[in-house]
Design a protein around this motif. Structure first.
Motif, PDB file in Angstrom:
ATOM      1  N   GLU A  96      39.077  37.395  35.323  1.00 48.56           N
ATOM      2  CA  GLU A  96      40.078  36.698  36.123  1.00 48.56           C
ATOM      3  C   GLU A  96      41.024  37.675  36.813  1.00 48.56           C
ATOM      4  OE1 GLU A  96      40.216  32.455  33.688  1.00 48.56           O
ATOM      5  OE2 GLU A  96      41.664  34.020  33.188  1.00 48.56           O
ATOM      6  N   GLU A  97      41.249  38.819  36.180  1.00 48.27           N
ATOM      7  CA  GLU A  97      42.043  39.878  36.819  1.00 48.27           C
ATOM      8  C   GLU A  97      41.339  40.392  38.067  1.00 48.27           C
ATOM      9  OE1 GLU A  97      42.714  44.592  35.997  1.00 48.27           O
ATOM     10  OE2 GLU A  97      43.019  43.269  34.277  1.00 48.27           O
ATOM     11  N   GLU A 101      39.113  38.780  39.840  1.00 46.32           N
ATOM     12  CA  GLU A 101      39.145  37.706  40.831  1.00 46.32           C
ATOM     13  C   GLU A 101      40.476  37.680  41.569  1.00 46.32           C
ATOM     14  OE1 GLU A 101      39.411  32.866  41.178  1.00 46.32           O
ATOM     15  OE2 GLU A 101      39.192  33.788  39.218  1.00 46.32           O
ATOM     16  N   GLN A 102      41.569  37.778  40.811  1.00 50.82           N
ATOM     17  CA  GLN A 102      42.897  37.755  41.411  1.00 50.82           C
ATOM     18  C   GLN A 102      43.097  38.942  42.348  1.00 50.82           C
ATOM     19  OE1 GLN A 102      45.169  35.451  41.288  1.00 50.82           O
ATOM     20  NE2 GLN A 102      46.845  36.531  42.304  1.00 50.82           N
ATOM     21  N   HIS A 162      43.663  38.040  46.135  1.00 44.07           N
ATOM     22  CA  HIS A 162      45.057  38.250  46.538  1.00 44.07           C
ATOM     23  C   HIS A 162      45.490  39.682  46.220  1.00 44.07           C
ATOM     24  CE1 HIS A 162      45.241  33.888  46.957  1.00 44.07           C
ATOM     25  NE2 HIS A 162      44.787  33.769  45.728  1.00 44.07           N
TER      26      HIS A 162
END
Length: 238
Positions: free
Chosen positions: A90-91, A93-94, A98
Motif C-alpha cells: 500500500e505504501e 501504491e500511495q 500520489h
C-alpha cells in the motif's frame, strides 16, 4: 448490531496489486495485456517510483501468484500475506498514485549570501546555523553555491600566502573553486522526491557529487528560490 468483518490482508494486498498493475499500464501506454513483470520493465522507464521499488514489486508479483489460485474464471486466495507485506504494498501504491514533490517536502526559507559577503561572515553563519550549502547571489542573480569543500579548496590553494584575511576574502573568491565542481542543479517544485533522490545517486555513480538541488517554481535559476534539497535530506527520506 454486528461489527463489520475486518478486511482480510489478502483483499487489501490484491486491491493494491491491481491498482498498481493498472497504473503501470497507463504509465507505459500498454494497449494489450502484459504480465505484471513485463509492465514493471516498461513502466520503470518512465517512473522513478517504479525504479525505486522495482525489487519489491517483483517479489510481491511472485507472492501474488503464490497466494492466488485460479479456478476457471474465479480467483481463490490460498494464503494470507503478512501485515508488513500489505503495508509495504500500500505504501508503493500511495507513492505511485500520489508521489510527494520536492516543493511539498522541502519548501522553506533558504539563507542566501551576496557575492561581496566576506568569508568571515559566511563562516560565522555556518557555525551558528550548522548549514553547509549556501546559494550566492549578485543582487537577484544566482552566481553559485558555497560549501565547505569550496572553502577548503580556497584555503589549500593559498597556503603559500603569509596570511589569509577572512574579512577581505569574499565569496566571489570562494566561487572560483566551487564553480569548477558543478555542484548543484535547479529543479522545479513539482519534481518528484524520488526523481530528486535519483539525481543524487546518478551523479555519484558517475563519480560526481551534487551538494544540493535548488528548488524554484519552474526550475529556472532566474526564478525565486523556494527551497533546497541536500544529500542529508534525501537520507532522512529513507
Amino acid at each position: 448490531m454486528e461489527q463489520a468483518a475486518k478486511e482480510r490482508n489478502s483483499d487489501r494486498f490484491i486491491s493494491a496489486y491491481n491498482r498498481i498493475d493498472q497504473e503501470m499500464k497507463e504509465l507505459s501506454g500498454a494497449k494489450e495485456h502484459h504480465s505484471f513483470f513485463r509492465l514493471i520493465d516498461m513502466a520503470k522507464k518512465k517512473s522513478a517510483v517504479i525504479r525505486r521499488y522495482e525489487a519489491d514489486l517483483r517479489e510481491y508479483g511472485d507472492l501474488r501468484n503464490a497466494i492466488v489460485h485460479h479456478r476457471t474464471s474465479t480467483e481463490y486466495v490460498i494464503a494470507e500475506p503478512h501485515d508488513d507485506v500489505v503495508a509495504k504494498m500500500e505504501e508503493i501504491e500511495q507513492a505511485l498514485m500520489h508521489p510527494n514533490s520536492v516543493g511539498e517536502i522541502f519548501r522553506r526559507d533558504v539563507l542566501t549570501f551576496q557575492l561581496g559577503d566576506s568569508l568571515s561572515y559566511a563562516l560565522k553563519i555556518i557555525r551558528e546555523k550548522k548549514f553547509n550549502q549556501f546559494p550566492v547571489y549578485l543582487g537577484s542573480e544566482f552566481k553559485g553555491l558555497v560549501t565547505p569543500v569550496g572553502i577548503t579548496a580556497f584555503l589549500a590553494s593559498n597556503l603559500r600566502e603569509d596570511t589569509i584575511s577572512l574579512r577581505k576574502t569574499t565569496l566571489e573568491d570562494i566561487l572560483v573553486h566551487e564553480n569548477k565542481r558543478d555542484n548543484h542543479r535547479f529543479i522545479s517544485g513539482d519534481t518528484s522526491a524520488y526523481v530528486a533522490e535519483e539525481m543524487f545517486k546518478t551523479e555519484l555513480t558517475r563519480g560526481h557529487r551534487l551538494e544540493a538541488l535548488l528548488i524554484t517554481e519552474d526550475g529556472a535559476a532566474s526564478s525565486d528560490l523556494l527551497g533546497i534539497v541536500t544529500p542529508f535530506d534525501i537520507l532522512k527520506l529513507n
